[in-house]
Design a protein around this motif. Structure first.
Motif, PDB file in Angstrom:
ATOM      1  N   ILE A  50       0.845  -1.209   0.000  1.00 35.71           N
ATOM      2  CA  ILE A  50       0.000   0.000   0.000  1.00 35.71           C
ATOM      3  C   ILE A  50       0.873   1.249   0.000  1.00 35.71           C
ATOM      4  O   ILE A  50       0.615   2.197  -0.749  1.00 35.71           O
ATOM      5  CB  ILE A  50      -0.965  -0.032   1.205  1.00 35.71           C
ATOM      6  N   ALA A  51       1.917   1.264   0.818  1.00 36.35           N
ATOM      7  CA  ALA A  51       2.814   2.426   0.874  1.00 36.35           C
ATOM      8  C   ALA A  51       3.495   2.643  -0.477  1.00 36.35           C
ATOM      9  O   ALA A  51       3.605   3.780  -0.957  1.00 36.35           O
ATOM     10  CB  ALA A  51       3.853   2.236   1.975  1.00 36.35           C
ATOM     11  N   SER A  74       2.355   1.750  -3.412  1.00 40.03           N
ATOM     12  CA  SER A  74       1.339   2.209  -4.361  1.00 40.03           C
ATOM     13  C   SER A  74       1.048   3.696  -4.185  1.00 40.03           C
ATOM     14  O   SER A  74       0.928   4.440  -5.153  1.00 40.03           O
ATOM     15  CB  SER A  74       0.045   1.411  -4.187  1.00 40.03           C
ATOM     16  N   VAL A  75       0.939   4.130  -2.938  1.00 43.11           N
ATOM     17  CA  VAL A  75       0.679   5.550  -2.665  1.00 43.11           C
ATOM     18  C   VAL A  75       1.840   6.401  -3.170  1.00 43.11           C
ATOM     19  O   VAL A  75       1.632   7.447  -3.796  1.00 43.11           O
ATOM     20  CB  VAL A  75       0.426   5.770  -1.157  1.00 43.11           C
ATOM     21  N   CYS A  76       3.052   5.958  -2.932  1.00 48.17           N
ATOM     22  CA  CYS A  76       4.229   6.703  -3.412  1.00 48.17           C
ATOM     23  C   CYS A  76       4.251   6.783  -4.937  1.00 48.17           C
ATOM     24  O   CYS A  76       4.556   7.831  -5.509  1.00 48.17           O
ATOM     25  CB  CYS A  76       5.514   6.065  -2.902  1.00 48.17           C
ATOM     26  N   LEU A 126       1.675   6.666  -6.969  1.00 47.66           N
ATOM     27  CA  LEU A 126       0.615   7.569  -7.417  1.00 47.66           C
ATOM     28  C   LEU A 126       1.019   9.031  -7.229  1.00 47.66           C
ATOM     29  O   LEU A 126       0.758   9.875  -8.097  1.00 47.66           O
ATOM     30  CB  LEU A 126      -0.692   7.273  -6.674  1.00 47.66           C
ATOM     31  N   ARG A 127       1.657   9.348  -6.114  1.00 52.67           N
ATOM     32  CA  ARG A 127       2.132  10.719  -5.882  1.00 52.67           C
ATOM     33  C   ARG A 127       3.174  11.113  -6.931  1.00 52.67           C
ATOM     34  O   ARG A 127       3.156  12.225  -7.440  1.00 52.67           O
ATOM     35  CB  ARG A 127       2.719  10.846  -4.484  1.00 52.67           C
TER      36      ARG A 127
END
Length: 91
Positions: free
Chosen positions: A19-20, A22-24, A26-27
């Motif tokens: 999850i971490a 994926s978030v990185c 996307l940012r």
């Protein structure tokens, strides 16, 4: 050979890492998109300024041209050559 099953805590840690990541990603994608649009805007600005610079260089290179000087005197300064008549239209 025995295979050890992953424990519940290990699965949670792996999921949190995914999850971490994926978030990185996307940012970063948002930052890349913003940077690309900024690059396109700046390239357009450079092209416009290059044209302005070319026009100014042409004006400087041809500043000694008598016809150009006469045009500037007539258009910008409102002067006339000897023997010419100036007609001014008013509303």
């Amino acid at each position: 050979m025995k295979v050890k099953k992953a424990g519940f805590l290990t699965k949670i840690v792996v999921l949190a890492l995914l999850i971490a990541a994926s978030v990185c990603l996307l940012r970063m994608r948002v930052q890349i998109t913003a940077a690309q649009s900024e690059k396109a805007r700046l390239e357009a600005q450079v092209a416009e300024q290059t044209q302005v610079n070319a026009d100014l260089k042409d004006a400087v290179d041809n500043s000694d041209d008598p016809a150009r000087q006469a045009d500037i005197a007539r258009d910008k300064l409102g002067l006339a050559a000897p023997g010419e008549k100036v007609i001014i239209f008013t509303d």
